[in-house]
Scaffold this active site. Sequence first.
Site, mmCIF file in Angstrom:
data_model
loop_
_atom_site.group_PDB
_atom_site.id
_atom_site.type_symbol
_atom_site.label_atom_id
_atom_site.label_comp_id
_atom_site.label_asym_id
_atom_site.label_seq_id
_atom_site.Cartn_x
_atom_site.Cartn_y
_atom_site.Cartn_z
ATOM 1 N N GLY A 124 3.565 79.088 55.816
ATOM 2 C CA GLY A 124 3.282 78.017 54.872
ATOM 3 C C GLY A 124 2.971 78.506 53.480
ATOM 4 O O GLY A 124 1.799 78.681 53.110
ATOM 5 N N LEU A 125 3.996 78.688 52.675
ATOM 6 C CA LEU A 125 3.830 79.129 51.293
ATOM 7 C C LEU A 125 4.313 78.066 50.305
ATOM 8 O O LEU A 125 3.576 77.630 49.429
ATOM 9 C CB LEU A 125 4.582 80.444 51.061
ATOM 10 C CG LEU A 125 4.592 80.991 49.629
ATOM 11 C CD1 LEU A 125 3.170 81.258 49.142
ATOM 12 C CD2 LEU A 125 5.435 82.262 49.547
ATOM 13 N N THR A 158 10.233 76.774 57.726
ATOM 14 C CA THR A 158 11.101 76.991 58.880
ATOM 15 C C THR A 158 10.272 77.211 60.155
ATOM 16 O O THR A 158 9.209 77.830 60.126
ATOM 17 C CB THR A 158 12.005 78.217 58.642
ATOM 18 O OG1 THR A 158 12.708 78.039 57.417
ATOM 19 C CG2 THR A 158 13.013 78.389 59.767
ATOM 20 N N ILE A 340 41.447 80.194 51.316
ATOM 21 C CA ILE A 340 42.552 80.667 52.150
ATOM 22 C C ILE A 340 42.894 79.650 53.233
ATOM 23 O O ILE A 340 44.070 79.468 53.587
ATOM 24 C CB ILE A 340 42.193 82.039 52.754
ATOM 25 C CG1 ILE A 340 42.264 83.116 51.661
ATOM 26 C CG2 ILE A 340 43.119 82.400 53.917
ATOM 27 C CD1 ILE A 340 41.731 84.469 52.081
ATOM 28 N N GLY A 343 43.291 73.018 52.855
ATOM 29 C CA GLY A 343 42.680 71.751 53.251
ATOM 30 C C GLY A 343 41.913 71.841 54.550
ATOM 31 O O GLY A 343 40.896 71.157 54.726
ATOM 32 N N GLU A 366 13.175 82.586 50.046
ATOM 33 C CA GLU A 366 12.475 83.876 49.953
ATOM 34 C C GLU A 366 12.677 84.564 48.610
ATOM 35 O O GLU A 366 12.895 85.768 48.518
ATOM 36 C CB GLU A 366 12.904 84.791 51.103
ATOM 37 C CG GLU A 366 12.639 84.160 52.454
ATOM 38 C CD GLU A 366 12.256 85.162 53.513
ATOM 39 O OE1 GLU A 366 11.738 86.232 53.171
ATOM 40 O OE2 GLU A 366 12.472 84.851 54.683
ATOM 41 N N THR A 368 14.392 83.177 44.761
ATOM 42 C CA THR A 368 15.723 82.820 44.274
ATOM 43 C C THR A 368 16.435 84.047 43.709
ATOM 44 O O THR A 368 15.822 85.084 43.435
ATOM 45 C CB THR A 368 15.630 81.765 43.165
ATOM 46 O OG1 THR A 368 14.909 82.345 42.050
ATOM 47 C CG2 THR A 368 14.915 80.507 43.633
ATOM 48 N N GLU A 370 17.450 84.345 40.794
ATOM 49 C CA GLU A 370 16.853 84.590 39.480
ATOM 50 C C GLU A 370 15.563 85.406 39.599
ATOM 51 O O GLU A 370 15.318 86.329 38.813
ATOM 52 C CB GLU A 370 16.578 83.257 38.779
ATOM 53 C CG GLU A 370 17.826 82.487 38.372
ATOM 54 C CD GLU A 370 18.476 81.729 39.521
ATOM 55 O OE1 GLU A 370 19.585 81.197 39.329
ATOM 56 O OE2 GLU A 370 17.890 81.671 40.624
#
Length: 382
Positions: A124-125, A158, A340, A343, A366, A368, A370
């Site tokens: 839980g962060l 998660t 590749i 559709g 975990e 970004t 950036e």
Amino acid sequence: MDFDLNKEQEMIRDAVRSFAEKEIAPVALELDEKEEFSPELTKAMGEIGLFGMFVPEVYGGQEMDYISYAIAVEEVARIDGSQAATVAAGNSLGIGPINYFGSEEQKKKYLPKLCTGEALWGFGLTEPEAGSDAGGSKTTAVKDGNEWVLNGSKIFITNAACELSLGVTVQAVTGTRADGRPETTCFLLEHGTPGFTAKAMHKKLMWRSSSTAELYFDNVRLKEDAILGKPGDGFKQMLKTLDGGRLSIGAMGLGGAQGAYELALKYAKQRKQFGQPISKFQANAFKLADCAMEIECARNLLYKACWLRSQHRPFQKLASMAKLYCSEVMYRVANHAVQIHGGYGLMKEYNVERFYRDQKLLDIGEGTSEIQRLVISRYIGC
């Protein structure tokens, strides 16, 4: 320099690859479509040793090296990102903090259950207002006699709201440091504790059969023995946990890239246009050559970072590099793979579109891309 895997690592690769192809591949599409977490599949992954891989045997783990762990995550991700997320988060984010910072009593209480795959633990962060700025957490824990009163919320957690969820590690603000910055402490919070609610999140673009949760804390009362490590060490614990977690995300990117590449190569050899397989056309052959080259580079970078960690040497810079590079390699490979397929690459019955969707989380979770560039720039002295 020896680039060969040892016999144990080769056995792990073969065993996990066989399991993923036989057990995960047949159900991955259906689970993704239904947004359904599979406790049965998770327990099966636990039975073959995919949880607690780097945990000492005394606590129920396999006590393996980090390259072995990365290989296992890579092989699961080669087939399905959702199941790889369950394994990666279960190990690095769920088990990791308890293994590294927990008291002997906490380790004995929780790790044996988590190492079998019979139970999962969350990390839980992230909060609605605290993502890249992990120090901006608004969740608080206030001392009240011999207890702590926890209030606040977390999001995008998660393994925290499914049938197997046993609890979560929660970072909370517990005071102010001498420099004026928030003091944070981590708490181990079990499901079923009064005031604690976990709500499953749905309608996700990616990892649709992985458990993702919103967490709410309404005057949750915790005793002193719920503190992980020492009071005030929360932020340092979270940073160390994320350092290891970046290796997990790197392994997911590498495995996902490998899986998308193999799908593209197979399709290009089978699909015929203008009287020959489309793999023979230079435009496609060059795409596949680039994919093979970048995957090879990514694997060497990730394995080196994992080797450094197993050698108890500084690995943090390379962990950031591996997380960043492997994530972006998977994007380029998945993008080529869909192109590749033409559709057909846009249709759900062709697994390549799932790889394309699952990749995006790797650029965000975990730390970004950036933030990784920021971390790397500081390591090189910018």
